[in-house]
Design a protein around this motif. Structure first.
Motif, PDB file in Angstrom:
ATOM      1  N   GLU A  45       0.819  -1.204   0.000  1.00  0.00           N
ATOM      2  CA  GLU A  45       0.000   0.000   0.000  1.00  0.00           C
ATOM      3  C   GLU A  45       0.852   1.253   0.000  1.00  0.00           C
ATOM      4  OE1 GLU A  45      -2.404   0.213   3.527  1.00  0.00           O
ATOM      5  OE2 GLU A  45      -0.686   0.239   4.873  1.00  0.00           O
ATOM      6  N   PHE A  46       0.278   2.310  -0.545  1.00  0.00           N
ATOM      7  CA  PHE A  46       0.920   3.621  -0.578  1.00  0.00           C
ATOM      8  C   PHE A  46       0.977   4.197   0.834  1.00  0.00           C
ATOM      9  CE2 PHE A  46       1.938   7.845  -1.806  1.00  0.00           C
ATOM     10  CZ  PHE A  46       1.093   8.689  -1.109  1.00  0.00           C
ATOM     11  N   VAL A  47       2.100   4.857   1.147  1.00  0.00           N
ATOM     12  CA  VAL A  47       2.241   5.506   2.450  1.00  0.00           C
ATOM     13  C   VAL A  47       2.315   7.022   2.300  1.00  0.00           C
ATOM     14  CG1 VAL A  47       3.679   5.736   4.512  1.00  0.00           C
ATOM     15  CG2 VAL A  47       3.399   3.490   3.427  1.00  0.00           C
ATOM     16  N   ILE A  48       3.324   7.489   1.579  1.00  0.00           N
ATOM     17  CA  ILE A  48       3.543   8.929   1.512  1.00  0.00           C
ATOM     18  C   ILE A  48       4.457   9.241   0.335  1.00  0.00           C
ATOM     19  CG2 ILE A  48       5.590   8.936   2.991  1.00  0.00           C
ATOM     20  CD1 ILE A  48       4.376  11.414   4.429  1.00  0.00           C
ATOM     21  N   VAL A  49       4.303  10.468  -0.228  1.00  0.00           N
ATOM     22  CA  VAL A  49       5.160  10.894  -1.327  1.00  0.00           C
ATOM     23  C   VAL A  49       5.351  12.400  -1.259  1.00  0.00           C
ATOM     24  CG1 VAL A  49       3.287  11.234  -2.993  1.00  0.00           C
ATOM     25  CG2 VAL A  49       5.592  10.734  -3.819  1.00  0.00           C
ATOM     26  N   PHE A  50       6.528  12.839  -1.662  1.00  0.00           N
ATOM     27  CA  PHE A  50       6.792  14.256  -1.837  1.00  0.00           C
ATOM     28  C   PHE A  50       6.850  14.516  -3.335  1.00  0.00           C
ATOM     29  CE2 PHE A  50       8.264  18.438  -0.911  1.00  0.00           C
ATOM     30  CZ  PHE A  50       9.130  18.764  -1.931  1.00  0.00           C
ATOM     31  N   TYR A  58       1.802  14.107  -0.004  1.00  0.00           N
ATOM     32  CA  TYR A  58       0.530  13.383   0.010  1.00  0.00           C
ATOM     33  C   TYR A  58       0.751  12.111   0.825  1.00  0.00           C
ATOM     34  CZ  TYR A  58      -0.601  16.513  -3.813  1.00  0.00           C
ATOM     35  OH  TYR A  58      -0.814  17.635  -4.577  1.00  0.00           O
ATOM     36  N   SER A  59      -0.193  11.801   1.683  1.00  0.00           N
ATOM     37  CA  SER A  59      -0.020  10.624   2.524  1.00  0.00           C
ATOM     38  C   SER A  59      -1.335   9.875   2.676  1.00  0.00           C
ATOM     39  CB  SER A  59       0.520  11.019   3.895  1.00  0.00           C
ATOM     40  OG  SER A  59      -0.367  11.916   4.541  1.00  0.00           O
ATOM     41  N   ALA A  60      -1.200   8.615   3.026  1.00  0.00           N
ATOM     42  CA  ALA A  60      -2.373   7.786   3.290  1.00  0.00           C
ATOM     43  C   ALA A  60      -3.055   8.260   4.572  1.00  0.00           C
ATOM     44  CB  ALA A  60      -1.954   6.334   3.423  1.00  0.00           C
ATOM     45  N   ASP A  61      -4.354   8.114   4.628  1.00  0.00           N
ATOM     46  CA  ASP A  61      -5.101   8.537   5.811  1.00  0.00           C
ATOM     47  C   ASP A  61      -4.588   7.858   7.078  1.00  0.00           C
ATOM     48  OD1 ASP A  61      -8.328   8.790   4.121  1.00  0.00           O
ATOM     49  OD2 ASP A  61      -6.670  10.207   4.296  1.00  0.00           O
ATOM     50  N   ARG A  66       1.110  11.483  11.691  1.00  0.00           N
ATOM     51  CA  ARG A  66       2.117  10.681  12.391  1.00  0.00           C
ATOM     52  C   ARG A  66       3.407  10.521  11.584  1.00  0.00           C
ATOM     53  NH1 ARG A  66       1.250   5.499  13.380  1.00  0.00           N
ATOM     54  NH2 ARG A  66      -0.104   5.154  11.562  1.00  0.00           N
ATOM     55  N   PHE A  67       3.287  10.443  10.271  1.00  0.00           N
ATOM     56  CA  PHE A  67       4.448  10.246   9.401  1.00  0.00           C
ATOM     57  C   PHE A  67       4.717  11.531   8.620  1.00  0.00           C
ATOM     58  CE2 PHE A  67       4.186   5.345   8.628  1.00  0.00           C
ATOM     59  CZ  PHE A  67       4.086   5.148   9.988  1.00  0.00           C
TER      60      PHE A  67
END
Length: 124
Positions: A45-50, A58-61, A66-67
Motif C-alpha cells: 500500500e501507498f504511504v507517503i510521497v513528496f 501526500y499521505s495515506a489517511d 504521524r508520518f
C-alpha cells in the motif's frame, strides 16, 4: 538509479523511527520520492510521497499526522519520520522514485525505481 533504504528496526508502540532512502546514479534531484509498505499477509500500500511539481506531500489517511517525509537534495536522500507508531504499522517499507502522473502517485507501478525494502516491527 538505485535506491538504498535503511533505518528499519523494532520499536514499541508509541515510539518513533526514521527511515532513509539514498538515491545513487543519474538522479539529478528530479524525481518524486516516497514510500510504500507491505504488511504480512496484506497487499502493498501507498504511504507517503513528496511531489516536486508542486512541493506538496501526500499521505495515506492511516499515517496522516504521524508520518512526515523530507528530502535532502544535496545528498539525494529522502527521509520518513514515523512517530506514534502502532502495531499495524508493522511492514516492510519500500522507497520509490519516479514521475507519477496526476493522482497516480498512490500506484506502485507509477514509479520508475524501487528500493529493496526495510522491515519495521512495532510491538504492543
Amino acid at each position: 538509479v538505485q535506491l538504498q533504504a535503511s533505518g528499519g528496526g523494532s520499536v514499541q508502540a508509541g515510539g518513533s523511527l526514521r527511515l532513509s532512502c539514498a538515491a545513487s546514479g543519474r538522479t539529478g534531484n528530479r524525481f518524486d520520492m516516497g514510500w510504500f509498505r507491505q504488511a504480512p499477509g496484506k497487499e502493498r500500500e501507498f504511504v507517503i510521497v513528496f511531489r516536486r511539481n508542486n512541493g506538496r506531500t501526500y499521505s495515506a489517511d492511516s499515517v496522516k499526522g504521524r508520518f512526515t517525509i523530507s528530502r535532502d537534495d544535496a545528498k539525494d536522500t529522502v527521509y520518513l519520520q514515523m512517530d506514534s507508531l502502532k502495531p499495524e504499522d508493522t511492514a516492510v517499507y519500500y522507497c520509490v522514485a519516479g514521475f507519477p502522473i496526476l493522482s497516480a502517485y498512490e500506484s506502485w507501478s507509477a514509479y520508475r525505481y524501487w528500493g529493496q525494502g526495510t522491515l519495521v516491527t512495532v510491538s504492543s
